[in-house]
Design a protein around this motif. Sequence first.
Motif, PDB file in Angstrom:
ATOM      1  N   VAL A  99      49.295   9.022  17.899  1.00  0.00           N
ATOM      2  CA  VAL A  99      47.866   9.112  17.630  1.00  0.00           C
ATOM      3  C   VAL A  99      47.281   7.701  17.669  1.00  0.00           C
ATOM      4  O   VAL A  99      47.769   6.799  16.980  1.00  0.00           O
ATOM      5  N   SER A 100      46.247   7.496  18.461  1.00  0.00           N
ATOM      6  CA  SER A 100      45.648   6.167  18.584  1.00  0.00           C
ATOM      7  C   SER A 100      44.810   5.837  17.351  1.00  0.00           C
ATOM      8  O   SER A 100      44.435   6.721  16.570  1.00  0.00           O
ATOM      9  N   SER A 101      44.482   4.558  17.203  1.00  0.00           N
ATOM     10  CA  SER A 101      43.618   4.135  16.100  1.00  0.00           C
ATOM     11  C   SER A 101      42.269   4.832  16.160  1.00  0.00           C
ATOM     12  O   SER A 101      41.715   5.235  15.121  1.00  0.00           O
ATOM     13  N   VAL A 102      41.733   4.981  17.362  1.00  0.00           N
ATOM     14  CA  VAL A 102      40.436   5.653  17.515  1.00  0.00           C
ATOM     15  C   VAL A 102      40.544   7.108  17.083  1.00  0.00           C
ATOM     16  O   VAL A 102      39.655   7.643  16.401  1.00  0.00           O
ATOM     17  N   GLN A 103      41.624   7.786  17.439  1.00  0.00           N
ATOM     18  CA  GLN A 103      41.793   9.187  17.055  1.00  0.00           C
ATOM     19  C   GLN A 103      41.969   9.340  15.546  1.00  0.00           C
ATOM     20  O   GLN A 103      41.461  10.296  14.959  1.00  0.00           O
ATOM     21  N   ILE A 104      42.669   8.405  14.911  1.00  0.00           N
ATOM     22  CA  ILE A 104      42.783   8.438  13.449  1.00  0.00           C
ATOM     23  C   ILE A 104      41.395   8.276  12.825  1.00  0.00           C
ATOM     24  O   ILE A 104      41.043   8.984  11.871  1.00  0.00           O
ATOM     25  N   ALA A 105      40.600   7.359  13.356  1.00  0.00           N
ATOM     26  CA  ALA A 105      39.239   7.162  12.850  1.00  0.00           C
ATOM     27  C   ALA A 105      38.402   8.421  13.032  1.00  0.00           C
ATOM     28  O   ALA A 105      37.645   8.818  12.129  1.00  0.00           O
ATOM     29  N   GLN A 106      38.506   9.056  14.173  1.00  0.00           N
ATOM     30  CA  GLN A 106      37.733  10.267  14.436  1.00  0.00           C
ATOM     31  C   GLN A 106      38.152  11.406  13.514  1.00  0.00           C
ATOM     32  O   GLN A 106      37.301  12.185  13.056  1.00  0.00           O
ATOM     33  N   LYS A 155      30.008  14.650   3.202  1.00  0.00           N
ATOM     34  CA  LYS A 155      29.189  13.445   3.291  1.00  0.00           C
ATOM     35  C   LYS A 155      29.030  13.063   4.754  1.00  0.00           C
ATOM     36  O   LYS A 155      29.905  12.417   5.333  1.00  0.00           O
ATOM     37  N   PRO A 156      27.931  13.459   5.385  1.00  0.00           N
ATOM     38  CA  PRO A 156      27.725  13.096   6.798  1.00  0.00           C
ATOM     39  C   PRO A 156      27.796  11.585   6.988  1.00  0.00           C
ATOM     40  O   PRO A 156      27.250  10.822   6.194  1.00  0.00           O
ATOM     41  N   CYS A 157      28.480  11.140   8.039  1.00  0.00           N
ATOM     42  CA  CYS A 157      28.644   9.708   8.264  1.00  0.00           C
ATOM     43  C   CYS A 157      28.832   9.446   9.748  1.00  0.00           C
ATOM     44  O   CYS A 157      29.112  10.354  10.527  1.00  0.00           O
ATOM     45  N   GLY A 158      28.659   8.179  10.124  1.00  0.00           N
ATOM     46  CA  GLY A 158      28.969   7.754  11.474  1.00  0.00           C
ATOM     47  C   GLY A 158      30.446   7.431  11.585  1.00  0.00           C
ATOM     48  O   GLY A 158      31.251   7.766  10.702  1.00  0.00           O
ATOM     49  N   LEU A 159      30.805   6.746  12.656  1.00  0.00           N
ATOM     50  CA  LEU A 159      32.206   6.434  12.928  1.00  0.00           C
ATOM     51  C   LEU A 159      32.565   5.001  12.553  1.00  0.00           C
ATOM     52  O   LEU A 159      33.740   4.640  12.549  1.00  0.00           O
ATOM     53  N   MET A 160      31.564   4.197  12.195  1.00  0.00           N
ATOM     54  CA  MET A 160      31.782   2.768  12.028  1.00  0.00           C
ATOM     55  C   MET A 160      32.865   2.439  11.000  1.00  0.00           C
ATOM     56  O   MET A 160      33.790   1.675  11.282  1.00  0.00           O
ATOM     57  N   ASP A 162      30.692  -0.387  20.437  1.00  0.00           N
ATOM     58  CA  ASP A 162      29.588   0.231  21.159  1.00  0.00           C
ATOM     59  C   ASP A 162      29.747   1.729  20.958  1.00  0.00           C
ATOM     60  O   ASP A 162      30.668   2.349  21.487  1.00  0.00           O
ATOM     61  N   LEU A 163      28.826   2.330  20.185  1.00  0.00           N
ATOM     62  CA  LEU A 163      28.948   3.731  19.782  1.00  0.00           C
ATOM     63  C   LEU A 163      28.029   4.644  20.585  1.00  0.00           C
ATOM     64  O   LEU A 163      27.647   5.718  20.111  1.00  0.00           O
ATOM     65  N   GLU A 164      27.697   4.227  21.807  1.00  0.00           N
ATOM     66  CA  GLU A 164      26.825   5.065  22.639  1.00  0.00           C
ATOM     67  C   GLU A 164      27.421   6.462  22.814  1.00  0.00           C
ATOM     68  O   GLU A 164      26.710   7.460  22.794  1.00  0.00           O
ATOM     69  N   ASN A 174      34.030   8.607  22.612  1.00  0.00           N
ATOM     70  CA  ASN A 174      34.794   7.590  23.346  1.00  0.00           C
ATOM     71  C   ASN A 174      34.198   6.217  23.072  1.00  0.00           C
ATOM     72  O   ASN A 174      33.652   5.570  23.964  1.00  0.00           O
ATOM     73  N   PRO A 175      34.295   5.734  21.829  1.00  0.00           N
ATOM     74  CA  PRO A 175      33.672   4.446  21.482  1.00  0.00           C
ATOM     75  C   PRO A 175      34.354   3.293  22.207  1.00  0.00           C
ATOM     76  O   PRO A 175      35.562   3.299  22.422  1.00  0.00           O
ATOM     77  N   GLN A 176      33.554   2.309  22.556  1.00  0.00           N
ATOM     78  CA  GLN A 176      34.083   1.114  23.206  1.00  0.00           C
ATOM     79  C   GLN A 176      34.264   0.036  22.140  1.00  0.00           C
ATOM     80  O   GLN A 176      33.311  -0.309  21.427  1.00  0.00           O
ATOM     81  N   ILE A 177      35.480  -0.472  22.016  1.00  0.00           N
ATOM     82  CA  ILE A 177      35.759  -1.442  20.969  1.00  0.00           C
ATOM     83  C   ILE A 177      36.354  -2.713  21.570  1.00  0.00           C
ATOM     84  O   ILE A 177      37.034  -2.680  22.590  1.00  0.00           O
ATOM     85  N   GLN A 178      36.052  -3.808  20.914  1.00  0.00           N
ATOM     86  CA  GLN A 178      36.558  -5.112  21.346  1.00  0.00           C
ATOM     87  C   GLN A 178      36.962  -5.901  20.105  1.00  0.00           C
ATOM     88  O   GLN A 178      36.137  -6.175  19.235  1.00  0.00           O
ATOM     89  N   GLN A 179      38.236  -6.262  20.014  1.00  0.00           N
ATOM     90  CA  GLN A 179      38.712  -7.071  18.903  1.00  0.00           C
ATOM     91  C   GLN A 179      38.526  -8.550  19.212  1.00  0.00           C
ATOM     92  O   GLN A 179      38.742  -8.990  20.339  1.00  0.00           O
TER      93      GLN A 179
END
Length: 408
Positions: free
Chosen positions: A163-170, A182-187, A201-203, A207-212
């Motif tokens: 499971v990717s980090s993004v999938q864990i977040a989702q 509690k409705p929330c965004g993904l940030m 970038d949460l457009e 499929n959020p675009q992330i840059q470390q």
Amino acid sequence: MQFQEWYENASVQPKRYLNLLHDFEKTFGRGRKVALFSSPGRCEIIGNHTDHQHGHVVTATISLDMIAIASPNGSRTVHVFSEGYSAATVDLEDLAPRPKEFGTPSALVRGIAAGLTRLGFSPAGFDAYISSQIPSGAGLSSSAAFECLIGTIFNSFFCDKNVSSVQIAQAGRLAESEYFGKPCGLMDQLACAVGGFVSMDLENPSNPQIQQMHFLPEQHGFRLLLVNTGGSHSGLTSQYAAIPAEMQAVAAHFGESALRQVSPEKFWMQLANLRGQVSDRALLRTIHFFEEDRRAVELTWALEQEDLDKILQLLTASGQSSQLLLQNAWPDTNAEERGLSLALALSERLLQGKGAYRIHGGGFAGSILTLLPDSLETIYRQRMEAVFGLGVCRHLAIRSIGATEILL
């Protein structure tokens, strides 16, 4: 061990984990094969109320974390004990939301298991004991840290770490929105799962675009401080909810569901027509979104270039915009509460352009974030604590990694 890289107080961490192991053994018995896990808190660097409009945001994870000792139990039931919170016992045979669980850790565990099941995985039962350094209610995302911690445990034990980090977040966002109530965004979840300075970038939230990025304030002689100005968040839910609702009302005028889908140029051309159809406050908040979204993009570049002057300029402009345009510096229901504005005004006087200061998180009450030179930290702390109380300033050390299993 990664303790030297993760923690400011690395020397005390082994004892902390050993104490937690003792608590686990008292609760679940000795002789178990266990694993160690850690999930950090996060601070919002820039992007005040841009995430729910699918905008850009920059966050950073911090050394304050939530840790767990866990072990598979060979059943379909999860048992979680957490210091300071009610125990959670969750039967994974039923992964439907339960309204009676809203607001409880059990709801989050069930929701995360449901999210991973939707991805095709088969989460099963485990026992866990959890301890947290993340203060609840401080705007450092203790709930998201918990969600990512549980998701990482499931991933390690039952998903072959696929499971990717993004999938864990989702999965965490699903749990908080649909199961916890509690409705929330993904940030928040994305920050805790990925780690370090992260530009998002949460457009497209699916499929959020992330840059470390690897910016560390201490390498430039700066410190990141969170200043708790006090004030209660009680009764502010309607004011938090009004911000996305008003922004979405403007977006709806253009046939869109979020402001990210609206061209700023079209908004300015239609401003005269919009006035009267939506409130003036909604228009000002929309202007804040467009400007804050641009600032988040510019800050990503400045962090990459390690341009301190630009970083300080953007962060301070963000704080000013939150006050003047977003208007989340104080609650409408309390004419006497102006703690955030007072903290920003005092920060301006103390730092005199040598540091940056902005509202942190949802606003209306709570904390500001300050980036200041080491040479000014002592006097800054003294003056802020004289006004807001001892211990209100907390140093936030950046941690470069998100929720993870600790390999011994």
